[in-house]
Design an enzyme around this catalytic site. Sequence first.
Site, PDB file in Angstrom:
ATOM      1  N   GLN A  16       0.778  -1.238   0.000  1.00 53.89           N
ATOM      2  CA  GLN A  16       0.000   0.000   0.000  1.00 53.89           C
ATOM      3  C   GLN A  16       0.814   1.295   0.000  1.00 53.89           C
ATOM      4  OE1 GLN A  16      -3.289   2.420   2.689  1.00 53.89           O
ATOM      5  NE2 GLN A  16      -3.001   0.274   3.145  1.00 53.89           N
ATOM      6  N   LYS A  74      16.161 -10.536 -10.460  1.00 60.15           N
ATOM      7  CA  LYS A  74      17.303 -11.318  -9.972  1.00 60.15           C
ATOM      8  C   LYS A  74      17.930 -12.155 -11.088  1.00 60.15           C
ATOM      9  CE  LYS A  74      16.008 -11.445  -5.130  1.00 60.15           C
ATOM     10  NZ  LYS A  74      15.337 -12.190  -4.070  1.00 60.15           N
ATOM     11  N   PHE A  96      10.654  -1.919  -0.645  1.00 66.97           N
ATOM     12  CA  PHE A  96      11.045  -3.267  -0.239  1.00 66.97           C
ATOM     13  C   PHE A  96      11.474  -3.275   1.216  1.00 66.97           C
ATOM     14  CE2 PHE A  96      12.272  -3.758  -4.852  1.00 66.97           C
ATOM     15  CZ  PHE A  96      11.252  -4.641  -5.139  1.00 66.97           C
ATOM     16  N   GLU A 138       1.264  -1.211   8.237  1.00 62.84           N
ATOM     17  CA  GLU A 138       0.474  -0.071   8.714  1.00 62.84           C
ATOM     18  C   GLU A 138       0.363   0.061  10.240  1.00 62.84           C
ATOM     19  OE1 GLU A 138      -1.424   2.432   7.054  1.00 62.84           O
ATOM     20  OE2 GLU A 138      -1.808   3.103   9.084  1.00 62.84           O
ATOM     21  N   ASP A 167       0.640   3.802   5.990  1.00 68.20           N
ATOM     22  CA  ASP A 167       0.912   3.444   4.599  1.00 68.20           C
ATOM     23  C   ASP A 167       0.608   4.606   3.659  1.00 68.20           C
ATOM     24  OD1 ASP A 167       1.887   0.897   4.891  1.00 68.20           O
ATOM     25  OD2 ASP A 167      -0.073  -0.052   4.812  1.00 68.20           O
ATOM     26  N   GLY A 246      -7.823  20.533  19.303  1.00 66.54           N
ATOM     27  CA  GLY A 246      -7.425  21.938  19.324  1.00 66.54           C
ATOM     28  C   GLY A 246      -8.010  22.679  20.509  1.00 66.54           C
ATOM     29  N   GLY A 247      -8.078  23.976  20.390  1.00 60.87           N
ATOM     30  CA  GLY A 247      -8.536  24.800  21.504  1.00 60.87           C
ATOM     31  C   GLY A 247     -10.046  24.971  21.578  1.00 60.87           C
TER      32      GLY A 247
HETATM   33  N1  COA Z   1      12.010  -9.887  -9.153  1.00 62.34           N
HETATM   34  C1  COA Z   1      12.717 -10.655  -8.310  1.00 62.34           C
HETATM   35  N2  COA Z   1      12.646 -10.552  -6.972  1.00 62.34           N
HETATM   36  C2  COA Z   1      11.803  -9.629  -6.479  1.00 62.34           C
HETATM   37  C3  COA Z   1      11.034  -8.790  -7.305  1.00 62.34           C
HETATM   38  C4  COA Z   1      11.167  -8.950  -8.708  1.00 62.34           C
HETATM   39  N3  COA Z   1      10.470  -8.217  -9.583  1.00 62.34           N
HETATM   40  N4  COA Z   1      10.296  -7.987  -6.533  1.00 62.34           N
HETATM   41  C5  COA Z   1      10.582  -8.309  -5.255  1.00 62.34           C
HETATM   42  N5  COA Z   1      11.497  -9.298  -5.224  1.00 62.34           N
HETATM   43  C6  COA Z   1      12.102  -9.913  -4.060  1.00 62.34           C
HETATM   44  C7  COA Z   1      12.897  -8.944  -3.222  1.00 62.34           C
HETATM   45  O1  COA Z   1      14.135  -8.697  -3.814  1.00 62.34           O
HETATM   46  C8  COA Z   1      13.003  -9.700  -1.906  1.00 62.34           C
HETATM   47  O2  COA Z   1      14.010 -10.659  -2.000  1.00 62.34           O
HETATM   48  P1  COA Z   1      15.176 -10.855  -0.870  1.00 62.34           P
HETATM   49  O3  COA Z   1      14.435 -11.004   0.423  1.00 62.34           O
HETATM   50  O4  COA Z   1      15.863 -12.083  -1.321  1.00 62.34           O
HETATM   51  O5  COA Z   1      16.015  -9.645  -0.879  1.00 62.34           O
HETATM   52  C9  COA Z   1      11.670 -10.460  -1.870  1.00 62.34           C
HETATM   53  O6  COA Z   1      11.103 -10.339  -3.175  1.00 62.34           O
HETATM   54  C10 COA Z   1      10.669  -9.992  -0.858  1.00 62.34           C
HETATM   55  O7  COA Z   1      10.608  -8.560  -0.790  1.00 62.34           O
HETATM   56  P2  COA Z   1      10.188  -7.879   0.577  1.00 62.34           P
HETATM   57  O8  COA Z   1      10.131  -6.417   0.392  1.00 62.34           O
HETATM   58  O9  COA Z   1      11.073  -8.380   1.665  1.00 62.34           O
HETATM   59  O10 COA Z   1       8.684  -8.411   0.744  1.00 62.34           O
HETATM   60  P3  COA Z   1       7.995  -9.074   2.013  1.00 62.34           P
HETATM   61  O11 COA Z   1       6.676  -9.550   1.518  1.00 62.34           O
HETATM   62  O12 COA Z   1       8.850 -10.069   2.686  1.00 62.34           O
HETATM   63  O13 COA Z   1       7.792  -7.845   3.009  1.00 62.34           O
HETATM   64  C11 COA Z   1       7.006  -5.655   3.640  1.00 62.34           C
HETATM   65  C12 COA Z   1       6.760  -6.914   2.793  1.00 62.34           C
HETATM   66  C13 COA Z   1       5.940  -4.653   3.247  1.00 62.34           C
HETATM   67  C14 COA Z   1       6.879  -6.002   5.130  1.00 62.34           C
HETATM   68  C15 COA Z   1       8.418  -5.103   3.352  1.00 62.34           C
HETATM   69  O14 COA Z   1       8.562  -4.923   1.973  1.00 62.34           O
HETATM   70  C16 COA Z   1       8.719  -3.787   4.062  1.00 62.34           C
HETATM   71  O15 COA Z   1       8.979  -3.741   5.253  1.00 62.34           O
HETATM   72  N6  COA Z   1       8.728  -2.683   3.296  1.00 62.34           N
HETATM   73  C17 COA Z   1       9.080  -1.381   3.813  1.00 62.34           C
HETATM   74  C18 COA Z   1       8.007  -0.784   4.655  1.00 62.34           C
HETATM   75  C19 COA Z   1       6.682  -0.712   3.949  1.00 62.34           C
HETATM   76  O16 COA Z   1       6.541  -0.133   2.897  1.00 62.34           O
HETATM   77  N7  COA Z   1       5.670  -1.279   4.603  1.00 62.34           N
HETATM   78  C20 COA Z   1       4.293  -1.076   4.244  1.00 62.34           C
HETATM   79  C21 COA Z   1       3.849  -1.863   3.134  1.00 62.34           C
HETATM   80  S1  COA Z   1       2.193  -1.346   2.817  1.00 62.34           S
END
Ligand code: COA
Length: 424
Positions: A16, A74, A96, A138, A167, A246-247
């Site tokens: 999000q 990758k 990410f 969030e 978010d 507020g006030g």
């Molecule tokens: N091709 C290949 N790999 C991809 C890719 C693509 N197009 N897009 C994503 N990936 C991979 C990433 O490189 C990562 O790999 P790694 O762990 O080996 O480095 C993997 O997918 C997972 O990405 P990640 O961001 O860790 O996703 P997640 O589902 O584990 O975590 C969140 C989700 C939201 C918790 C995390 O992304 C986060 O903390 N983001 C920052 C804060 C944020 O925006 N939070 C709110 C989200 S609404």
Amino acid sequence: MKALDGIKILDFTHVQSGPTCTQLLAWFGADVIKVERPGVGDATRKQLVDVPGADSLYFTMLNHNKRSIELNSKNETGKEILTRLIEECDVMVENFAPGALDRMGFTWERIQEINPKMILASIKGFGPGKYEDCKVYENVAQCAGGAASTTGFLDGPPLVTGAQIGDSGTGLHLALGIVTALFHREKSGRGQKVSAAMQDGVLNLTRVKLRDQQRLAAGPLKEYSQYGEGIPFGAATPRAGNDSGGGQPGRILKCKGWETDPNAYTYFITQAAVWGNVCDLIGKPEWKDAPGYATPPERLDKLNEIFAAVEDWTKTKDKFEVMAICNPLNIPVGPILSTKELMEDEGLRATGTIVDVDHPERGRYVSVGCPVKLSNSPVAVERSPLLGEHTLEILSQVLGYGDADLDRVIASGAVGTPPKAAAE
Ligand code: COA
């Protein structure tokens, strides 16, 4: 021509926070190229599914006006394409988990080498420091940013709010950082890194509660209901229920029908300037000049009594009648509108804040349009892209790949199975 026409956004966002940001930029006219994992895409496509087989509302409502390219960043060929996209685009946006972009081989240093004009915009849960490696969603941000500890009632637990301030709020902050960096680039000729931490974004929106934290040193917070109730203040800003921040004291009060309708309520503010109107309206004209009631400071220890009297009046009217009666008297009130009422609101539809969108998989759905209106940059809300819908178009139009390149790229597995390959 729209405000951000000609700006290309390499959109590496998901869920999000990041998608909110890039959706706004798309609405302002940028060409937003959403990069998604082949065959999988943004995880929200398949979360909270209501129409089997179709992209979820969670995805469609956050990804309007974008193009989608499937790309495995990758895979070696995928990295080559990503490098070309970094060369061609103006802004790269990502949210990410910490370190993921570096692990793909695209550090900030590397991105600058590829394109010194690139603006890299990132959302993380926390800024640099002890929590920088944490994944954040969030509600974690609402809790860590001070919103939860100051939301709810004094005798209850901390509460998160329905508004997605962690978010979508951070997405908004990031969008401002991006357009500011674009503006700066006009003069400097160089890009820069823009970072927005969700904790920081929530804290920014909770600013007034830090105001109150410091005011505690000067004595009780008299505009909080607990002051009039004789409940002592502790070391930190307390939860204030529905007290106004507020006030001008305010409360949520029952309206006619509250026994059966969970949203038959109004917010009512006893603004000092119209105290006389309030007193006349609720049948308490004697309070206008009575000692203990006549001035705002005198009333602060009687808020429960005053709002009980106001509520005796609001309970005799429905929430829209309250609004119709109070507005001409300059008394600030606001009906508690349900999501259903908002979706049906003619005014919001007329301004494009609520829109109907047609989608090939799910049919027609309702969405929230662009909340910021630019007079010379009108927004037409377009449906979100299907996964990989624009893969070939982006490879050929944006990167100039010819047929031989496309065949090579498809054979490498870097871009999933775009329609051309699927047809063969
Ligand atoms: N091709 C290949 N790999 C991809 C890719 C693509 N197009 N897009 C994503 N990936 C991979 C990433 O490189 C990562 O790999 P790694 O762990 O080996 O480095 C993997 O997918 C997972 O990405 P990640 O961001 O860790 O996703 P997640 O589902 O584990 O975590 C969140 C989700 C939201 C918790 C995390 O992304 C986060 O903390 N983001 C920052 C804060 C944020 O925006 N939070 C709110 C989200 S609404």
